[in-house]
Design a protein around this motif. Sequence first.
Motif, PDB file in Angstrom:
ATOM      1  N   UNK A  20       0.829  -1.213   0.000  1.00  0.00           N
ATOM      2  CA  UNK A  20       0.000   0.000   0.000  1.00  0.00           C
ATOM      3  C   UNK A  20       0.866   1.268   0.000  1.00  0.00           C
ATOM      4  N   UNK A  21       2.055   1.198   0.607  1.00  0.00           N
ATOM      5  CA  UNK A  21       2.906   2.393   0.664  1.00  0.00           C
ATOM      6  C   UNK A  21       3.674   2.631  -0.635  1.00  0.00           C
ATOM      7  N   UNK A  22       3.986   1.546  -1.365  1.00  0.00           N
ATOM      8  CA  UNK A  22       4.871   1.709  -2.518  1.00  0.00           C
ATOM      9  C   UNK A  22       4.257   1.348  -3.869  1.00  0.00           C
ATOM     10  N   UNK A  23       3.428   0.329  -3.901  1.00  0.00           N
ATOM     11  CA  UNK A  23       2.976  -0.174  -5.204  1.00  0.00           C
ATOM     12  C   UNK A  23       1.521   0.164  -5.520  1.00  0.00           C
ATOM     13  N   UNK A  24       0.806   0.683  -4.550  1.00  0.00           N
ATOM     14  CA  UNK A  24      -0.596   1.051  -4.774  1.00  0.00           C
ATOM     15  C   UNK A  24      -0.612   2.468  -5.348  1.00  0.00           C
ATOM     16  N   UNK A  25      -1.489   2.752  -6.353  1.00  0.00           N
ATOM     17  CA  UNK A  25      -1.517   4.116  -6.916  1.00  0.00           C
ATOM     18  C   UNK A  25      -1.785   5.168  -5.820  1.00  0.00           C
ATOM     19  N   UNK A  46      -6.627   0.480  -9.767  1.00  0.00           N
ATOM     20  CA  UNK A  46      -6.084  -0.069  -8.514  1.00  0.00           C
ATOM     21  C   UNK A  46      -6.390  -1.559  -8.377  1.00  0.00           C
ATOM     22  N   UNK A  47      -7.531  -2.002  -8.954  1.00  0.00           N
ATOM     23  CA  UNK A  47      -7.803  -3.448  -8.923  1.00  0.00           C
ATOM     24  C   UNK A  47      -6.731  -4.192  -9.733  1.00  0.00           C
ATOM     25  N   UNK A  48      -6.332  -3.566 -10.854  1.00  0.00           N
ATOM     26  CA  UNK A  48      -5.308  -4.219 -11.680  1.00  0.00           C
ATOM     27  C   UNK A  48      -3.963  -4.228 -10.952  1.00  0.00           C
ATOM     28  N   UNK A  50      -3.625  -4.545  -7.782  1.00  0.00           N
ATOM     29  CA  UNK A  50      -3.743  -5.670  -6.826  1.00  0.00           C
ATOM     30  C   UNK A  50      -3.564  -7.002  -7.566  1.00  0.00           C
ATOM     31  N   UNK A  51      -4.150  -7.085  -8.757  1.00  0.00           N
ATOM     32  CA  UNK A  51      -4.018  -8.315  -9.553  1.00  0.00           C
ATOM     33  C   UNK A  51      -2.546  -8.573  -9.898  1.00  0.00           C
ATOM     34  N   UNK A  52      -1.849  -7.511 -10.316  1.00  0.00           N
ATOM     35  CA  UNK A  52      -0.422  -7.650 -10.674  1.00  0.00           C
ATOM     36  C   UNK A  52       0.377  -8.211  -9.504  1.00  0.00           C
ATOM     37  N   UNK A  53      -0.041  -7.826  -8.300  1.00  0.00           N
ATOM     38  CA  UNK A  53       0.659  -8.282  -7.097  1.00  0.00           C
ATOM     39  C   UNK A  53       0.244  -9.722  -6.727  1.00  0.00           C
ATOM     40  N   UNK A  54      -0.712 -10.272  -7.488  1.00  0.00           N
ATOM     41  CA  UNK A  54      -1.196 -11.627  -7.189  1.00  0.00           C
ATOM     42  C   UNK A  54      -2.363 -11.630  -6.212  1.00  0.00           C
ATOM     43  N   UNK A  55      -2.907 -10.424  -5.956  1.00  0.00           N
ATOM     44  CA  UNK A  55      -3.946 -10.286  -4.944  1.00  0.00           C
ATOM     45  C   UNK A  55      -5.289  -9.832  -5.546  1.00  0.00           C
ATOM     46  N   UNK A  86      -7.217   2.789   1.945  1.00  0.00           N
ATOM     47  CA  UNK A  86      -7.385   2.362   0.555  1.00  0.00           C
ATOM     48  C   UNK A  86      -8.842   1.934   0.338  1.00  0.00           C
ATOM     49  N   UNK A  87      -9.334   2.020  -0.900  1.00  0.00           N
ATOM     50  CA  UNK A  87     -10.712   1.584  -1.150  1.00  0.00           C
ATOM     51  C   UNK A  87     -10.864   0.080  -0.951  1.00  0.00           C
TER      52      UNK A  87
END
Length: 400
Positions: A20-25, A46-48, A50-55, A86-87
């Motif tokens: 959330x601190x570094x990779x979330x928009x 932001x959903x994408x 999360x998807x990129x992170x595998x989540x 975060x949403x």
Amino acid sequence: MNVSFTDEELAFRAEVRSFFENDFPQDILEKQNLSIPLSRDDTVRWHKAAFQRGWGAPNWPQEYGGTGWSTVQKYIFADEQARANAPAYLPFGVSMVGPIIYSFGNDAQKQRFLPDILEFNTWWCQGYSETGAGSDLASLKTRADLDGDHFVVNGSKTWTTLAQYADWIFCLVRTNSDVARRQEGISFLLIDMNTPGISVKPIVLLDGEHEVNEVHFDNVRVPTENLVGEEGKGWTYGKVLLQHERTGIAGVAGSKYALSRLRTQTGTAVRGAEPLASNRIFMRKIAAAEVELKALEYTELRTLASVASGKAPGPESSILKVAGTELRQQIDALCLEAAGYYALPYVRDQYVVDFPDADRIGEGDETHSSLRYFNDRKVSIFGGSNEIQKNIIAKHVLGL
Ligand SMILES: Cc1cc2nc3c(=O)[nH]c(=O)nc-3n(C[C@H](O)[C@H](O)[C@H](O)COP(=O)(O)OP(=O)(O)OC[C@H]3O[C@@H](n4cnc5c(N)ncnc54)[C@H](O)[C@@H]3O)c2cc1C
């Protein structure tokens, strides 16, 4: 109950926090802090991430591309997500129709729909409620009549959240009227929003926001392959979905951080006045809410543990929904009280009334507390109103 975390769980918490601190928009977090509604693009973006992170799907089993997280990991994730302000995941795909498809759908449906839900390539909306069929959902009138290898759908849905953005809608429709009980003869149908005959009409709310819609179906032809599970069993699937929805609506993690932000805020002196922390009556109200919240958090953990052992959330999710939403509205009211009259005239991203003194409390939570207060009136209505939840608790939990 043992509430201490293992080293692995603490490492997981650090990993989530770092995401959330570094990779979330970060621009989306800024909008969140100002209570500015997210655009379609923000939500997809932001959903994408999360998807990129595998989540992409914290609540799904690994077999379908979910995280396969333990109950504790899900709890930690939700906690960190709320801490970052975060949403929450848009529920319609990942929390609602996804689990119905992998639980009751056939292989072709799983292959066709689940990957796009996971990656947020498709935006789903929920077509349950109708005029005159909200609490009394079984009286729904939208019909789907069989015509060869298609159903022909006619009728209207209402209060359909964010249908203006949706690619697909999952609907409860009546496929058979000749039934002994009204709950029979209802089916669960997946409908492409681009099918001819569908129109979306906005319902603009008192705060000027366009969050909900009417969706009209005029001779809409839907392939029979889009029927989930057995014809006439939609009520059973729909009920499972609602129990998941209610558990989510409780919003325990969100309430926890709203309350902790409020507590921090009370320590700040504003415009030379004493900090709110010196107001014992107000602080007692915060403490009472914190006690309620702690009890609710344990109830939620018990429900999550039961889901983790393979059970559906069950009627006790109604207890979570009632207690969680009442508490959320109580916290909203406390935030409003803390902001005082500075909370009053704020609509979207501008002040409707300009204050003579520029020294406002700040551009954070406080000045937006009226938005949240009014918008959160909905939480005791949707997902089945709280009065209906109390009926469910009386019948299925207390056995009255
Ligand atoms: C912001 C918002 C978003 C929504 N999003 C969606 C969505 O995306 N998809 C969707 O399908 N639906 C959605 N809904 C609809 C929501 O599920 C319904 O509003 C809800 O189920 C209540 O139905 P109703 O509005 O028809 O009220 P009614 O059923 O007419 O109820 C009116 C009042 O009477 C009370 N009441 C009714 N029956 C009883 C009873 N038997 N015992 C005691 N009290 C009773 C209710 O609690 C309520 O206070 C949304 C609603 C809102 C407000």
